[in-house]
Design a protein around this motif. Structure first.
Motif, PDB file in Angstrom:
ATOM      1  N   LEU A  19      -1.928   4.785  -7.051  1.00 61.22           N
ATOM      2  CA  LEU A  19      -1.710   3.688  -6.772  1.00 61.22           C
ATOM      3  C   LEU A  19      -2.141   3.310  -5.300  1.00 61.22           C
ATOM      4  O   LEU A  19      -1.584   3.772  -4.613  1.00 61.22           O
ATOM      5  N   GLU A  20      -3.027   2.216  -5.076  1.00 56.65           N
ATOM      6  CA  GLU A  20      -3.568   2.063  -3.800  1.00 56.65           C
ATOM      7  C   GLU A  20      -2.744   0.759  -3.364  1.00 56.65           C
ATOM      8  O   GLU A  20      -2.878  -0.452  -3.962  1.00 56.65           O
ATOM      9  N   PHE A  21      -2.348   0.906  -2.065  1.00 49.99           N
ATOM     10  CA  PHE A  21      -1.608  -0.326  -1.654  1.00 49.99           C
ATOM     11  C   PHE A  21      -2.558  -0.675  -0.307  1.00 49.99           C
ATOM     12  O   PHE A  21      -3.085   0.002   0.455  1.00 49.99           O
ATOM     13  N   TYR A  22      -2.922  -1.929   0.010  1.00 48.62           N
ATOM     14  CA  TYR A  22      -3.823  -2.128   1.118  1.00 48.62           C
ATOM     15  C   TYR A  22      -3.419  -3.498   1.855  1.00 48.62           C
ATOM     16  O   TYR A  22      -3.057  -4.475   1.060  1.00 48.62           O
ATOM     17  N   GLY A  23      -3.954  -3.586   3.032  1.00 43.85           N
ATOM     18  CA  GLY A  23      -3.619  -4.972   3.755  1.00 43.85           C
ATOM     19  C   GLY A  23      -2.826  -4.692   4.812  1.00 43.85           C
ATOM     20  O   GLY A  23      -2.500  -3.617   5.306  1.00 43.85           O
ATOM     21  N   ASP A  24      -2.277  -5.499   5.454  1.00 46.73           N
ATOM     22  CA  ASP A  24      -1.443  -5.581   6.594  1.00 46.73           C
ATOM     23  C   ASP A  24       0.005  -5.336   6.393  1.00 46.73           C
ATOM     24  O   ASP A  24       0.825  -6.222   5.965  1.00 46.73           O
ATOM     25  N   MET A  25       0.200  -3.876   6.355  1.00 49.15           N
ATOM     26  CA  MET A  25       1.363  -3.439   5.991  1.00 49.15           C
ATOM     27  C   MET A  25       2.003  -2.327   6.784  1.00 49.15           C
ATOM     28  O   MET A  25       0.858  -1.526   7.433  1.00 49.15           O
ATOM     29  N   ASP A  26       3.366  -1.970   6.836  1.00 50.29           N
ATOM     30  CA  ASP A  26       3.539  -0.912   7.818  1.00 50.29           C
ATOM     31  C   ASP A  26       4.775  -0.007   7.207  1.00 50.29           C
ATOM     32  O   ASP A  26       5.185  -0.352   6.097  1.00 50.29           O
ATOM     33  N   TRP A  27       5.119   1.075   7.656  1.00 47.35           N
ATOM     34  CA  TRP A  27       5.855   1.835   6.971  1.00 47.35           C
ATOM     35  C   TRP A  27       7.298   1.895   7.851  1.00 47.35           C
ATOM     36  O   TRP A  27       7.326   1.523   9.001  1.00 47.35           O
ATOM     37  N   SER A  28       8.397   2.061   7.131  1.00 50.48           N
ATOM     38  CA  SER A  28       9.748   2.207   7.821  1.00 50.48           C
ATOM     39  C   SER A  28       9.761   3.365   8.681  1.00 50.48           C
ATOM     40  O   SER A  28       8.819   4.275   8.395  1.00 50.48           O
ATOM     41  N   THR A  29      10.747   3.533   9.405  1.00 52.53           N
ATOM     42  CA  THR A  29      10.650   4.661  10.180  1.00 52.53           C
ATOM     43  C   THR A  29      11.735   5.780   9.636  1.00 52.53           C
ATOM     44  O   THR A  29      11.537   6.874  10.271  1.00 52.53           O
ATOM     45  N   HIS A  30      12.312   5.483   8.668  1.00 59.04           N
ATOM     46  CA  HIS A  30      13.254   6.602   8.013  1.00 59.04           C
ATOM     47  C   HIS A  30      13.371   6.271   6.944  1.00 59.04           C
ATOM     48  O   HIS A  30      13.427   4.946   6.124  1.00 59.04           O
ATOM     49  N   LEU A  31      13.838   7.139   6.158  1.00 59.67           N
ATOM     50  CA  LEU A  31      14.526   6.880   4.486  1.00 59.67           C
ATOM     51  C   LEU A  31      15.654   6.131   4.577  1.00 59.67           C
ATOM     52  O   LEU A  31      16.707   6.334   5.487  1.00 59.67           O
ATOM     53  N   GLU A  32      16.067   5.312   3.711  1.00 57.42           N
ATOM     54  CA  GLU A  32      17.257   4.371   3.901  1.00 57.42           C
ATOM     55  C   GLU A  32      18.012   5.061   2.205  1.00 57.42           C
ATOM     56  O   GLU A  32      17.434   5.693   1.578  1.00 57.42           O
ATOM     57  N   THR A  33      19.247   5.009   2.472  1.00 58.25           N
ATOM     58  CA  THR A  33      20.319   5.278   1.454  1.00 58.25           C
ATOM     59  C   THR A  33      20.478   3.926   0.567  1.00 58.25           C
ATOM     60  O   THR A  33      20.926   2.870   1.205  1.00 58.25           O
ATOM     61  N   GLY A  34      20.476   3.843  -0.606  1.00 57.65           N
ATOM     62  CA  GLY A  34      20.694   2.918  -1.513  1.00 57.65           C
ATOM     63  C   GLY A  34      20.251   3.045  -3.174  1.00 57.65           C
ATOM     64  O   GLY A  34      19.271   4.167  -3.174  1.00 57.65           O
ATOM     65  N   ASN A  35      20.523   2.166  -3.755  1.00 60.66           N
ATOM     66  CA  ASN A  35      20.062   2.229  -5.179  1.00 60.66           C
ATOM     67  C   ASN A  35      19.193   1.010  -5.541  1.00 60.66           C
ATOM     68  O   ASN A  35      19.058   0.030  -4.501  1.00 60.66           O
ATOM     69  N   VAL A  36      18.957   0.788  -6.946  1.00 55.68           N
ATOM     70  CA  VAL A  36      18.207  -0.400  -7.186  1.00 55.68           C
ATOM     71  C   VAL A  36      18.882  -1.647  -6.769  1.00 55.68           C
ATOM     72  O   VAL A  36      18.582  -2.728  -6.370  1.00 55.68           O
ATOM     73  N   GLU A  37      20.451  -1.634  -7.048  1.00 56.51           N
ATOM     74  CA  GLU A  37      21.226  -3.033  -6.799  1.00 56.51           C
ATOM     75  C   GLU A  37      21.024  -3.193  -5.268  1.00 56.51           C
ATOM     76  O   GLU A  37      21.054  -4.282  -4.681  1.00 56.51           O
ATOM     77  N   THR A  38      21.146  -2.193  -4.524  1.00 57.69           N
ATOM     78  CA  THR A  38      21.034  -2.464  -2.926  1.00 57.69           C
ATOM     79  C   THR A  38      19.922  -2.919  -2.542  1.00 57.69           C
ATOM     80  O   THR A  38      19.564  -3.765  -1.673  1.00 57.69           O
ATOM     81  N   ILE A  39      18.797  -2.478  -3.095  1.00 58.50           N
ATOM     82  CA  ILE A  39      17.240  -3.165  -2.961  1.00 58.50           C
ATOM     83  C   ILE A  39      17.164  -4.489  -3.338  1.00 58.50           C
ATOM     84  O   ILE A  39      16.629  -5.454  -2.579  1.00 58.50           O
ATOM     85  N   LYS A  40      17.673  -4.898  -4.521  1.00 58.40           N
ATOM     86  CA  LYS A  40      17.638  -6.204  -4.845  1.00 58.40           C
ATOM     87  C   LYS A  40      18.654  -7.164  -4.047  1.00 58.40           C
ATOM     88  O   LYS A  40      18.035  -8.318  -3.909  1.00 58.40           O
ATOM     89  N   GLN A  41      19.885  -6.602  -3.593  1.00 54.36           N
ATOM     90  CA  GLN A  41      20.681  -7.505  -2.352  1.00 54.36           C
ATOM     91  C   GLN A  41      19.483  -7.695  -1.477  1.00 54.36           C
ATOM     92  O   GLN A  41      19.775  -8.863  -0.672  1.00 54.36           O
ATOM     93  N   TYR A  42      18.931  -6.812  -0.809  1.00 58.03           N
ATOM     94  CA  TYR A  42      18.035  -6.813   0.478  1.00 58.03           C
ATOM     95  C   TYR A  42      17.137  -7.648   0.270  1.00 58.03           C
ATOM     96  O   TYR A  42      16.995  -8.733   1.211  1.00 58.03           O
TER      97      TYR A  42
END
Length: 78
Positions: free
Chosen positions: A43-66
């Protein structure tokens, strides 16, 4: 970027074999990121985007809330 739930459903459950990335001012988009899967698909992602600087801890619900904190249309496929 348009949301494509049908595409997202195709990658849920796949195993990531590697990640490739390119940044440059040559031909093509300035930023390209590829998620490579063990079944010889990617899967290709392209455009103006950047990476996080570290892995986060959380699950699907954590990400949905974020994501909900920022508004807009949120699509979660599990």
């Amino acid at each position: 970027m348009s949301l494509k739930p049908e595409l997202l459903k195709q990658i849920v459950g796949k195993t990531i074999a590697g990640i490739a990335t390119r940044e440059g001012a040559g031909a093509g988009p300035r930023y390209q990121h590829f998620m490579i899967f063990t079944d010889n698909t990617y899967l290709e992602f392209y455009g103006d985007m950047d990476w996080s600087t570290h892995l986060e801890t959380g699950n699907v619900e954590t990400i949905k809330q974020y994501l909900a904190r920022f508004g807009g249309n949120v699509v979660v496929v599990t």
